[in-house]
Enzyme design. Structure first.
Site, PDB file in Angstrom:
ATOM      1  N   HIS A   1       0.864  -1.110  -0.001  1.00 26.60           N
ATOM      2  CA  HIS A   1       0.080  -0.027   0.172  1.00 26.60           C
ATOM      3  C   HIS A   1       0.669   1.046  -0.011  1.00 26.60           C
ATOM      4  O   HIS A   1       0.351   2.273   0.145  1.00 26.60           O
ATOM      5  CB  HIS A   1      -0.839  -0.128   1.208  1.00 26.60           C
ATOM      6  CG  HIS A   1      -2.017   0.984   1.251  1.00 26.60           C
ATOM      7  ND1 HIS A   1      -2.426   1.675   0.056  1.00 26.60           N
ATOM      8  CD2 HIS A   1      -2.924   1.447   2.212  1.00 26.60           C
ATOM      9  CE1 HIS A   1      -3.611   2.490   0.307  1.00 26.60           C
ATOM     10  NE2 HIS A   1      -3.691   2.242   1.709  1.00 26.60           N
ATOM     11  N   CYS A   2       2.330   0.993  -0.074  1.00 26.36           N
ATOM     12  CA  CYS A   2       2.994   2.194   0.339  1.00 26.36           C
ATOM     13  C   CYS A   2       3.713   2.571  -1.176  1.00 26.36           C
ATOM     14  O   CYS A   2       3.746   3.569  -1.892  1.00 26.36           O
ATOM     15  CB  CYS A   2       3.832   2.200   1.255  1.00 26.36           C
ATOM     16  SG  CYS A   2       3.008   2.220   2.904  1.00 26.36           S
ATOM     17  N   ILE A   3       4.799   1.665  -1.518  1.00 29.00           N
ATOM     18  CA  ILE A   3       5.802   1.955  -2.500  1.00 29.00           C
ATOM     19  C   ILE A   3       5.238   2.445  -3.900  1.00 29.00           C
ATOM     20  O   ILE A   3       5.529   3.374  -4.414  1.00 29.00           O
ATOM     21  CB  ILE A   3       7.152   1.013  -2.594  1.00 29.00           C
ATOM     22  CG1 ILE A   3       7.522   0.760  -1.081  1.00 29.00           C
ATOM     23  CG2 ILE A   3       8.097   1.429  -3.558  1.00 29.00           C
ATOM     24  CD1 ILE A   3       8.079   2.004  -0.443  1.00 29.00           C
TER      25      ILE A   3
END
Ligand SMILES: NC(=O)c1ccc[n+]([C@@H]2O[C@H](COP(=O)([O-])OP(=O)(O)OC[C@H]3O[C@@H](n4cnc5c(N)ncnc54)[C@H](O)[C@@H]3O)[C@@H](O)[C@H]2O)c1
Length: 407
Positions: A260-262
């Site tokens: 869900h981030c990078i």
């Protein structure tokens, strides 16, 4: 007295639930709110919904009588502090999709008590607290005073070394009072709290952290392709470079980026730059390089597997080792590409219960190729190597030999 302070956490997922656990441990009264009724029902049965918090942690929280899990926002009406931990994904054109963040904010604004401190932990672009969250409160509750802060979560699920207690916490407040309240609050559960001069600094720092990773991952991904073209092991090259004691930070190529981030946060930076008439070309190119990686792994797998009727096993379906989180997972993309090309694709991941209507494959023989996408300590790798399976190693962790191929 801490025990008198009531906190509500909106979203009981990878970010919200560990925070709830720490706060309950520190003596706060915590209401965990989630719109996912299934999650709330599981929590109320003493079952966890993520890997970093165990069933016994959940039971321990309930046993203190200072934790409740609900989908009813009216339960937050008496809270002194309300923390937002909801997803901030991308929309169809890779732009920020703040639908969940905004709907959570509206629901909070309708019931929050006057004077409550509202903190956003969800990742978003600069101005989210000041321009979006505050404005919703002003529209729904004009003339009612609240404090606002941003404290982006930096948790790395599955990381046994760094949890959210010992990872320094950035905090930016809308006013001096908001900042001081937020710093005081986080100091109860974080060893180090770092105040910054505004919510925008905290918001942009979070986007920088993950864009930094995205760009460096793209760099070593390209390096992997260059090294492989001359038969040099990229991992040996990286280890060699990492002997430099300054000015170098080690990143390693993998099956691709996920979670869900990078793959998401740098696109918030890119979108924001465009809104401001600026550019983020480096981030955009890095995103492209990383996005192409699963296709390249799939292509290599097809070359190695040979015949179109080949059976392929993918080990590690989560976006990184030891997680059931399949969001943006490169393995899921590879699985889809191979399946559409007509291969029989099976999967192994000891953290994932079910995927594509199939359960985890336990018999590892009889595959034409194993794609070792992520390390999985429960997978019998030694056995797979002994059985002389052809293995496409995307982790760089398997010693080179006749049947082991690098991507
Ligand atoms: N997962 C990570 O590693 C990580 C790390 C740092 C920051 N973040 C950021 O933290 C935020 C939350 O991520 P996450 O991984 O915890 O997501 P998650 O999906 O694990 O959990 C979020 C929860 O919020 C619930 N939810 C959605 N809309 C809601 C609403 N309107 N009201 C109440 N509950 C709602 C969902 O049902 C879900 O259970 C995101 O902005 C993410 O980018 C995530």
């Amino acid at each position: 007295m801490l025990t008198g302070i009531k906190v509500s956490i909106i979203g009981q997922g990878y970010v919200g639930l560990p925070l709830a656990h720490s706060l309950v441990g520190a003596g706060f009264h915590v209401t965990g709110v989630d719109i996912d009724e299934t999650k709330i029902a599981l929590l109320n049965k003493g079952k966890t919904v993520i890997e970093d918090v165990t069933d016994s942690d959940v039971l321990e929280m309930f046993n203190t009588s200072r934790y409740e899990a609900t989908s009813n926002f009216s339960a937050i009406a008496e809270s002194d502090v309300i923390v937002i931990c909801v997803p901030t994904p991308l929309g169809e054109s890779n732009d920020p999709d703040l639908t969940l963040l905004l709907s959570a904010t509206k629901a909070i604004a309708q019931v929050a008590k006057s004077g409550a401190l509202i903190v956003n932990e969800s990742t978003s672009f600069p101005g989210t607290v000041r321009d979006l969250i505050v404005n919703i409160f002003r529209e729904i509750r004009p003339n009612v005073e609240f404090d606002f802060a941003c404290a982006p979560e930096r948790v790395d699920p599955g990381n046994s070394k760094w949890g959210h207690t010992d990872t320094p916490r950035l905090v930016g407040g809308l006013t001096e009072k908001s900042l001081s309240r937020a710093v005081d609050f986080y100091s109860k559960v974080c060893n180090q709290v770092i105040p910054v001069s505004s919510p925008e600094v905290a918001e942009l720092a979070k986007l920088l952290e993950n864009s930094f990773r995205q760009v460096n991952i793209a760099l070593v991904t390209e390096l992997a392709e260059i090294s492989s073209s001359i038969g040099v092991n990229v991992h040996e090259v990286i280890e060699a470079a990492a002997t430099k004691p300054y000015g170098f930070m080690k990143f390693t190529p993998s099956v691709g980026v996920g979670g869900h981030c990078i793959p998401v946060d740098p696109m918030y930076l890119s979108w924001f730059a465009k809104q401001k008439g600026s550019k983020s070309e480096l981030v955009d190119v890095a995103q492209k390089v990383n996005e192409q990686r699963p296709d390249k792994v799939a292509q290599r797998a097809m070359e190695l597997a040979g015949k179109a009727s080949a059976r392929i096993l993918i080990v590690g379906m989560g976006y990184k080792p030891n997680t059931s989180d399949l969001r943006e997972s490169p393995s899921v993309k590879i699985y889809g590409i191979l399946k559409s090309a007509g291969y029989e694709v099976c999967w192994y991941d000891s953290f994932v219960d079910a995927f594509d209507g199939k359960s985890c494959e336990t018999h590892v023989a009889d595959f034409d190729l194993i794609i070792y996408a992520q390390s999985d300590s429960n997978f019998n790798l030694d056995n797979a190597i002994r059985e002389k399976n052809r293995i496409l190693d995307c982790t760089g962790k398997i010693k080179k030999s006749e049947n082991i191929f690098q991507i």
